[in-house]
Design an enzyme around this catalytic site. Sequence first.
Site, mmCIF file in Angstrom:
data_model
loop_
_atom_site.group_PDB
_atom_site.id
_atom_site.type_symbol
_atom_site.label_atom_id
_atom_site.label_comp_id
_atom_site.label_asym_id
_atom_site.label_seq_id
_atom_site.Cartn_x
_atom_site.Cartn_y
_atom_site.Cartn_z
ATOM 1 N N ARG A 43 0.814 -1.215 0.000
ATOM 2 C CA ARG A 43 0.000 0.000 0.000
ATOM 3 C C ARG A 43 0.858 1.281 0.000
ATOM 4 N NH1 ARG A 43 -5.198 1.567 2.315
ATOM 5 N NH2 ARG A 43 -5.719 -0.585 2.694
ATOM 6 N N LYS A 142 0.288 -20.349 2.759
ATOM 7 C CA LYS A 142 -0.576 -20.905 3.785
ATOM 8 C C LYS A 142 -0.745 -19.886 4.906
ATOM 9 C CE LYS A 142 1.107 -22.811 7.494
ATOM 10 N NZ LYS A 142 1.921 -21.899 8.291
ATOM 11 N N GLU A 210 9.619 -25.871 18.377
ATOM 12 C CA GLU A 210 10.385 -24.645 18.140
ATOM 13 C C GLU A 210 10.706 -23.995 19.481
ATOM 14 O OE1 GLU A 210 8.941 -22.445 14.327
ATOM 15 O OE2 GLU A 210 7.163 -23.014 15.442
ATOM 16 N N HIS A 234 1.917 -28.530 7.747
ATOM 17 C CA HIS A 234 3.258 -29.132 7.801
ATOM 18 C C HIS A 234 3.242 -30.556 8.374
ATOM 19 C CE1 HIS A 234 4.383 -25.166 6.779
ATOM 20 N NE2 HIS A 234 4.513 -24.665 7.983
ATOM 21 N N LYS A 334 5.426 -23.985 20.292
ATOM 22 C CA LYS A 334 6.371 -22.863 20.369
ATOM 23 C C LYS A 334 6.944 -22.851 21.781
ATOM 24 C CE LYS A 334 4.957 -20.472 16.507
ATOM 25 N NZ LYS A 334 5.782 -20.768 15.341
HETATM 26 C C1 BG6 Z 1 5.430 -21.376 9.388
HETATM 27 C C2 BG6 Z 1 4.631 -21.007 10.603
HETATM 28 O O1 BG6 Z 1 4.593 -21.949 8.401
HETATM 29 O O2 BG6 Z 1 6.427 -22.332 9.727
HETATM 30 C C3 BG6 Z 1 5.541 -20.481 11.707
HETATM 31 O O3 BG6 Z 1 3.686 -20.014 10.261
HETATM 32 C C4 BG6 Z 1 6.657 -21.474 11.985
HETATM 33 O O4 BG6 Z 1 4.811 -20.239 12.889
HETATM 34 C C5 BG6 Z 1 7.354 -21.859 10.693
HETATM 35 O O5 BG6 Z 1 7.570 -20.860 12.885
HETATM 36 C C6 BG6 Z 1 8.347 -22.968 10.926
HETATM 37 O O6 BG6 Z 1 9.081 -23.128 9.761
HETATM 38 P P1 BG6 Z 1 10.587 -23.627 9.818
HETATM 39 O O7 BG6 Z 1 10.985 -23.719 8.396
HETATM 40 O O8 BG6 Z 1 11.336 -22.591 10.587
HETATM 41 O O9 BG6 Z 1 10.536 -24.939 10.529
#
Ligand code: BG6
Length: 491
Positions: A43, A142, A210, A234, A334
């Site tokens: 924008r 996604k 993570e 995923h 997380k």
């Molecule tokens: C993304 C999610 O699709 O994948 C994130 O929205 C996540 O929340 C990320 O942290 C993890 O991806 P990668 O490649 O770091 O494992």
Amino acid sequence: MSFQLVLFGGTGDLAWRKILPALFQAYRHQTLPKDGRIIGVARDKMSDEDFRTLIGERLQNVEGEKRPELAEFTEFAKQLFYQSCDLNKSSDYGALKQKLEEHPTDLCVMYLATAPHLFTTICEHLGATGLNTENTRIVLEKPLGQNLKTNREINATVKNFFSEKQIFRIDHYLGKPSVQNLFALRFGNSLFEPLLRRDTVSSIQITLSEQIGISTRGPFYEQTGALRDMIQNHALQLLCAIAMEPPINAHADAIRDEKLKVLRSLTPWTAQTLRSDIVRGQYSAGLVAGVAVKGYAQEVGVAANSQTETFVALKTEVNNWRWAGVPFYLRTGKRMAEQDARIVINFRPTPHPIFQTPNGAANQLVIHLQPKDGMALHLFAQGQALSATPKNTASTLGPLLSPVQLDLDFDKRFGSDRVGAYERLLLDALSGRLNLFVRSDEQEAAWAWVEPILQDWETGDAPLHTYPSGTWGPSQSKVMIASAGHHWDED
Ligand code: BG6
């Protein structure tokens, strides 16, 4: 081949964290066609030169060797352009069209790196402006929708303007070298394939943990949560990769057909399993790798009484001849104890033991996806010298065996600078290769499977457990898996 790539959401987080660094890497690896223009769309009002400066600054935040040197960025930046656009305003799409027509190319890729609720609006405007020609491809990030209904709506709108072979739905896990290797392991080797079935496997675990929190993505995450963010896409794609039948060939549809069958074979949820086989959690304050971090509810953009889950663990089954009765455990979170993405295949114990193994353990195949990219086969061997063998003649069991591992490190073997996920997927979108993208029926089947969970959680009756940051999630997740006689791999 000449191309133009229009990056909607061109100044957003995803653009500068993932997409533009990946395009830069492709430029550096000389795989990005030279006759190409990347047009950031957002924008804000700014010139091409302002956009180049902005991206140049942002790319300085990219880690280590992937950070561009000034001279190479200056060269790459010649391919960067900018177009300001209010995504709801028809005339702005007209201006975009004019910009594209100034420089006709063989191919135009529309990359929608915006919030998903904007996808239908953008597609309708692209259609109305005539920007959906046969030479156009569309890439959709996604999550595609919030639930089954919105997913169907988005897919229906996109299909009004583009055919399925023009639509590239991203699940970046499919672009990871480690995930492609998983397909190679299963279908490029004859050794493991006969072993991956109910007769030999007792359970399978997929963990995507993570250490990071939600950073600046509070408002997005509040709308999304771990189930939509990681499990619906995923984790289920990984489950498909490990459970699917060998495809008849390597074409996109042959692979997608097999993945679809797996998704349609997942056990449907019942009122009882929605309680017994799913655990959801939210992180509270704690220590991650020795650093104090705040709880989810204290993060910026998050409601103090938020009911959004940052952790999910669940148990399911794939109801077909190959896998019936084998539990598949999926887990993501997380602010967990470690960053780890792995698939653990637990084999059944020997049918008639004549040796002892530590705690009755059986063989395991562990596929490490990240941060380590490799594979370990856990076996047992007799390490003791004969004289050390206990002379218990009454026992019918042989000596205690020692665990040994066959360990493969793909980073060491192939180098750790292999083509990254986004780079791979962008190059595939430019060359029209759909293998690593998700078809609409696959996506719909995945949403259909998570839908009852989302609906159950909306009632507010399902418990939301808290877990301290830096741990492996709520203790209820251990209880859930233990009730079926298993335990998480790190326990
Ligand atoms: C993304 C999610 O699709 O994948 C994130 O929205 C996540 O929340 C990320 O942290 C993890 O991806 P990668 O490649 O770091 O494992």
